[in-house]
Design a protein around this motif. Structure first.
Motif, PDB file in Angstrom:
ATOM      1  N   ARG A 152       0.754  -1.516   0.362  1.00  0.00           N
ATOM      2  CA  ARG A 152       0.239   0.211  -0.143  1.00  0.00           C
ATOM      3  C   ARG A 152       0.548   1.044  -0.081  1.00  0.00           C
ATOM      4  NH1 ARG A 152      -4.402  -2.635   4.579  1.00  0.00           N
ATOM      5  NH2 ARG A 152      -5.460  -3.395   2.885  1.00  0.00           N
ATOM      6  N   ALA A 153       2.123   1.281   0.963  1.00  0.00           N
ATOM      7  CA  ALA A 153       2.931   2.707   0.853  1.00  0.00           C
ATOM      8  C   ALA A 153       3.875   2.934  -0.191  1.00  0.00           C
ATOM      9  CB  ALA A 153       4.053   1.909   1.854  1.00  0.00           C
ATOM     10  N   ALA A 154       3.587   1.707  -1.276  1.00  0.00           N
ATOM     11  CA  ALA A 154       4.542   1.832  -2.438  1.00  0.00           C
ATOM     12  C   ALA A 154       3.769   2.492  -3.915  1.00  0.00           C
ATOM     13  CB  ALA A 154       4.397   0.101  -2.944  1.00  0.00           C
ATOM     14  N   ARG A 155       2.527   1.802  -3.143  1.00  0.00           N
ATOM     15  CA  ARG A 155       1.007   2.180  -4.673  1.00  0.00           C
ATOM     16  C   ARG A 155       1.024   3.869  -4.237  1.00  0.00           C
ATOM     17  NH1 ARG A 155      -1.391  -2.219  -3.390  1.00  0.00           N
ATOM     18  NH2 ARG A 155      -3.121  -1.156  -2.616  1.00  0.00           N
ATOM     19  N   GLN A 156       0.928   3.876  -2.951  1.00  0.00           N
ATOM     20  CA  GLN A 156       0.994   5.532  -2.136  1.00  0.00           C
ATOM     21  C   GLN A 156       2.314   6.689  -2.500  1.00  0.00           C
ATOM     22  OE1 GLN A 156      -1.530   7.490  -1.442  1.00  0.00           O
ATOM     23  NE2 GLN A 156      -0.624   9.287  -1.183  1.00  0.00           N
ATOM     24  N   ALA A 157       3.277   6.136  -2.658  1.00  0.00           N
ATOM     25  CA  ALA A 157       4.408   6.247  -3.266  1.00  0.00           C
ATOM     26  C   ALA A 157       3.939   6.789  -4.975  1.00  0.00           C
ATOM     27  CB  ALA A 157       5.589   6.009  -2.813  1.00  0.00           C
ATOM     28  N   VAL A 158       3.679   5.882  -5.388  1.00  0.00           N
ATOM     29  CA  VAL A 158       3.701   6.352  -7.497  1.00  0.00           C
ATOM     30  C   VAL A 158       2.443   6.611  -7.064  1.00  0.00           C
ATOM     31  CG1 VAL A 158       2.904   5.368  -9.241  1.00  0.00           C
ATOM     32  CG2 VAL A 158       4.668   4.042  -7.538  1.00  0.00           C
ATOM     33  N   ARG A 159       1.656   7.277  -6.461  1.00  0.00           N
ATOM     34  CA  ARG A 159       0.508   8.001  -6.688  1.00  0.00           C
ATOM     35  C   ARG A 159       0.899   9.511  -5.912  1.00  0.00           C
ATOM     36  NH1 ARG A 159      -3.409   7.308  -8.094  1.00  0.00           N
ATOM     37  NH2 ARG A 159      -5.592   6.347  -8.018  1.00  0.00           N
ATOM     38  N   ALA A 160       0.899   9.086  -5.489  1.00  0.00           N
ATOM     39  CA  ALA A 160       2.087  10.451  -4.510  1.00  0.00           C
ATOM     40  C   ALA A 160       2.588  11.845  -5.687  1.00  0.00           C
ATOM     41  CB  ALA A 160       2.741  10.360  -3.674  1.00  0.00           C
ATOM     42  N   ARG A 161       3.347  11.078  -6.337  1.00  0.00           N
ATOM     43  CA  ARG A 161       3.722  11.753  -7.584  1.00  0.00           C
ATOM     44  C   ARG A 161       3.117  11.819  -8.816  1.00  0.00           C
ATOM     45  NH1 ARG A 161       9.280  12.137  -5.663  1.00  0.00           N
ATOM     46  NH2 ARG A 161      10.031  13.393  -8.222  1.00  0.00           N
ATOM     47  N   ARG A 162       1.917  11.271  -9.198  1.00  0.00           N
ATOM     48  CA  ARG A 162       1.525  11.670 -10.182  1.00  0.00           C
ATOM     49  C   ARG A 162       0.961  12.993 -11.017  1.00  0.00           C
ATOM     50  NH1 ARG A 162      -2.710  10.606  -6.617  1.00  0.00           N
ATOM     51  NH2 ARG A 162      -4.806  12.272  -6.488  1.00  0.00           N
ATOM     52  N   ASP A 163       0.779  13.802 -10.575  1.00  0.00           N
ATOM     53  CA  ASP A 163       1.150  15.360 -11.378  1.00  0.00           C
ATOM     54  C   ASP A 163       2.725  15.774 -11.656  1.00  0.00           C
ATOM     55  OD1 ASP A 163       2.773  15.578  -9.136  1.00  0.00           O
ATOM     56  OD2 ASP A 163       3.172  17.884  -8.973  1.00  0.00           O
ATOM     57  N   GLU A 164       3.187  14.254 -11.999  1.00  0.00           N
ATOM     58  CA  GLU A 164       4.280  14.077 -13.135  1.00  0.00           C
ATOM     59  C   GLU A 164       4.031  13.580 -14.198  1.00  0.00           C
ATOM     60  OE1 GLU A 164       7.969  13.798 -10.803  1.00  0.00           O
ATOM     61  OE2 GLU A 164       7.459  14.879  -8.902  1.00  0.00           O
ATOM     62  N   LEU A 165       2.767  13.136 -14.551  1.00  0.00           N
ATOM     63  CA  LEU A 165       2.050  12.254 -15.473  1.00  0.00           C
ATOM     64  C   LEU A 165       2.502  13.663 -16.479  1.00  0.00           C
ATOM     65  CD1 LEU A 165      -0.311  10.170 -14.457  1.00  0.00           C
ATOM     66  CD2 LEU A 165       2.021   9.306 -15.139  1.00  0.00           C
ATOM     67  N   GLU A 166       1.487  14.251 -16.855  1.00  0.00           N
ATOM     68  CA  GLU A 166       1.876  15.844 -17.413  1.00  0.00           C
ATOM     69  C   GLU A 166       2.630  16.172 -18.403  1.00  0.00           C
ATOM     70  OE1 GLU A 166       0.044  20.494 -18.047  1.00  0.00           O
ATOM     71  OE2 GLU A 166      -1.064  18.484 -16.335  1.00  0.00           O
ATOM     72  N   GLY A 167       3.547  16.414 -17.596  1.00  0.00           N
ATOM     73  CA  GLY A 167       5.241  16.924 -18.619  1.00  0.00           C
ATOM     74  C   GLY A 167       5.975  15.583 -19.518  1.00  0.00           C
ATOM     75  N   LEU A 168       5.400  14.649 -18.439  1.00  0.00           N
ATOM     76  CA  LEU A 168       6.136  12.932 -19.752  1.00  0.00           C
ATOM     77  C   LEU A 168       5.647  13.017 -20.776  1.00  0.00           C
ATOM     78  CD1 LEU A 168       7.193  10.957 -16.123  1.00  0.00           C
ATOM     79  CD2 LEU A 168       8.491  11.482 -17.764  1.00  0.00           C
ATOM     80  N   LEU A 169       3.804  12.705 -20.483  1.00  0.00           N
ATOM     81  CA  LEU A 169       2.673  12.701 -21.714  1.00  0.00           C
ATOM     82  C   LEU A 169       3.388  14.151 -22.847  1.00  0.00           C
ATOM     83  CD1 LEU A 169       0.206  11.788 -20.410  1.00  0.00           C
ATOM     84  CD2 LEU A 169       0.944  10.747 -21.464  1.00  0.00           C
TER      85      LEU A 169
END
Length: 183
Positions: free
Chosen positions: A146-163
């Motif tokens: 759960r902590a690992a999944r949350q750590a990925v979700r916590a930075r999802r705002d960085e998806l836009e730049g990668l897209l």
């Protein structure tokens, strides 16, 4: 084999330097907060997670072949078989996000795929459904997951730049990660 109790891994960025009035904005040093994580006190699939900083540095600064090999080893340690996470996974995720952002890193698409695998991981939760006693262990792999999944979700705002990247392999991997995260 006994391992250390599960500390709550931080998902806070440790690589940002405070800005003082009049200071010029500079990009933070690559992997700046890496040595601030107690890697020797947490576990990965091989035992001590002490090798993770070395592997992350090889991914960051190695040539393409060395970076891919280091990422492969790192994957085995933090997301074994592509779906089994360990105690050190959540602590590693912010550094993976950072590496995925850096154009000089040669295996960015593969890093994004690893982040997707981590976001998809539900092996321990599924196992705990059948064997609830798993939740009572001192070392709680469900909490790690759960902590690992949350750590990925916590930075999802960085998806836009990668897209917005020009590299189709990176944008394809990012789109898959975005779908996994529901963004």
């Amino acid at each position: 084999m006994r391992s250390a109790p599960t500390p709550e891994p931080s998902i806070q960025r440790t690589d940002r330097q405070p800005q003082t009035p009049g200071s010029h904005h500079r990009a933070p040093a690559l992997l700046a907060g890496l040595d601030g994580v107690p890697w020797g006190e947490i576990k990965d699939s091989s035992g001590s997670a002490a090798a993770i900083p070395r592997l992350l540095r090889k991914v960051a600064w190695g040539d393409a072949e060395a970076a891919r090999a280091a990422l492969g080893d790192l994957r085995k340690r933090i997301c074994q078989y592509g779906f089994v996470v360990d105690q050190a996974t959540a602590a590693t995720v912010p550094f993976l996000w950072e590496l995925a952002q850096r154009p000089q890193v040669s295996c960015r698409a593969q890093i994004i795929q690893l982040l997707k695998n981590i976001a998809d991981a539900r092996q321990w939760e599924t196992t705990a459904t059948a064997y609830p006693k798993l939740l009572n262990h001192r070392e709680n792999p469900v909490a790690w997951e759960r902590a690992a999944r949350q750590a990925v979700r916590a930075r999802r705002d960085e998806l836009e730049g990668l897209l917005a990247e020009d590299d189709s392999e990176i944008t394809r991997a990012t789109a898959e990660l975005a779908r996994t995260l529901g963004d």
